[in-house]
Design an enzyme around this catalytic site. Sequence first.
Site, PDB file in Angstrom:
ATOM      1  N   HIS A 107       0.855  -1.189   0.000  1.00 44.67           N
ATOM      2  CA  HIS A 107       0.000   0.000   0.000  1.00 44.67           C
ATOM      3  C   HIS A 107       0.894   1.244   0.000  1.00 44.67           C
ATOM      4  CE1 HIS A 107      -3.557   2.388   0.699  1.00 44.67           C
ATOM      5  NE2 HIS A 107      -2.900   3.049   1.640  1.00 44.67           N
ATOM      6  N   ASP A 163      -6.793  -2.790   3.380  1.00 44.86           N
ATOM      7  CA  ASP A 163      -5.488  -2.191   3.697  1.00 44.86           C
ATOM      8  C   ASP A 163      -5.176  -2.318   5.188  1.00 44.86           C
ATOM      9  OD1 ASP A 163      -5.071  -1.492   1.032  1.00 44.86           O
ATOM     10  OD2 ASP A 163      -6.189   0.374   1.265  1.00 44.86           O
TER      11      ASP A 163
HETATM   12  C1  GRF Z   1       1.147   0.703  -6.282  1.00 53.42           C
HETATM   13  O1  GRF Z   1       1.293   2.031  -5.865  1.00 53.42           O
HETATM   14  C2  GRF Z   1       0.569  -0.118  -5.185  1.00 53.42           C
HETATM   15  O2  GRF Z   1       1.000   0.279  -3.915  1.00 53.42           O
HETATM   16  C3  GRF Z   1      -0.891   0.182  -5.352  1.00 53.42           C
HETATM   17  O3  GRF Z   1      -1.106   0.201  -6.737  1.00 53.42           O
HETATM   18  C4  GRF Z   1       0.104   0.547  -7.384  1.00 53.42           C
HETATM   19  C5  GRF Z   1       0.422  -0.567  -8.314  1.00 53.42           C
HETATM   20  O4  GRF Z   1       1.435  -0.290  -9.172  1.00 53.42           O
HETATM   21  N1  GRF Z   1      -1.693  -0.708  -4.591  1.00 53.42           N
HETATM   22  P1  GRF Z   1       1.987  -1.406 -10.161  1.00 53.42           P
HETATM   23  O5  GRF Z   1       0.805  -2.014 -10.923  1.00 53.42           O
HETATM   24  O6  GRF Z   1       2.742  -2.424  -9.374  1.00 53.42           O
HETATM   25  O7  GRF Z   1       2.875  -0.637 -11.101  1.00 53.42           O
END
Ligand code: GRF
Length: 219
Positions: free
Chosen positions: A112, A148
């Site tokens: 998160h 979360d």
């Molecule tokens: C990240 O910021 C993650 O924390 C959130 O969604 C985003 C995903 O990015 N839950 P990616 O698809 O791994 O580039």
Amino acid sequence: MNSSLPLGVLISGSGTNLQAIIDAIERGELTAAIRVVVSNRSDAYGLTRARRYGLPAVVIPHKDFSSREAFEAELIRTLQDHNVELVVLAGFMRLLSPFFIRAFPQRIMNIHPALLPAFPGTHAQRQALEHGVRISGATVHFVDEEMDHGPIIAQAAVPVYPDDTEEGLSARILAQEHRIYPQAIQLFAEGRLEVRAGKVIVHNEARFPAATLRSPESA
Ligand code: GRF
């Protein structure tokens, strides 16, 4: 030689965290093997990343199912068919119900983009900017039945500046996500994570009690 931890990675989007996990495995820093990548969206760029490495990449569109439980039953079946031992949520944008969580007790991780318990939910980086915090970051945690929420495994902090854009702060946090997610999975693979009374104990962790991040830093 340790055997590799079998992972199932769930995505919905660009999959940069998936890429960081692939890269850590390739560098030999993560003793794991991605058995399957599952996306609920057929246009997720992470699917292309997976296929580039010859990884099984499966689309399970949630819209094709009449209920959350039917969708999750298909997810569970796919993960079990690939003998997945740890489920890694990497930008997976569907809320998982207790039905799914009970199928993989203490074996689902999420990342998160905030220092939980601050700013759960969507737009965590925007929430941090709107609140005016000076430090935010990223959190890896085991997933429990709240969104979360769940025992915290790893966190990394970054400075926040009042004139940051949401995009700029997101990029700064994302760079840390890419560092701590593979590390957290490696701790699991090494059997060093233990959940006791809702908290994670990391066995044999290195300690740097004088480490600090100040924001603003004195010039
Ligand atoms: C990240 O910021 C993650 O924390 C959130 O969604 C985003 C995903 O990015 N839950 P990616 O698809 O791994 O580039």
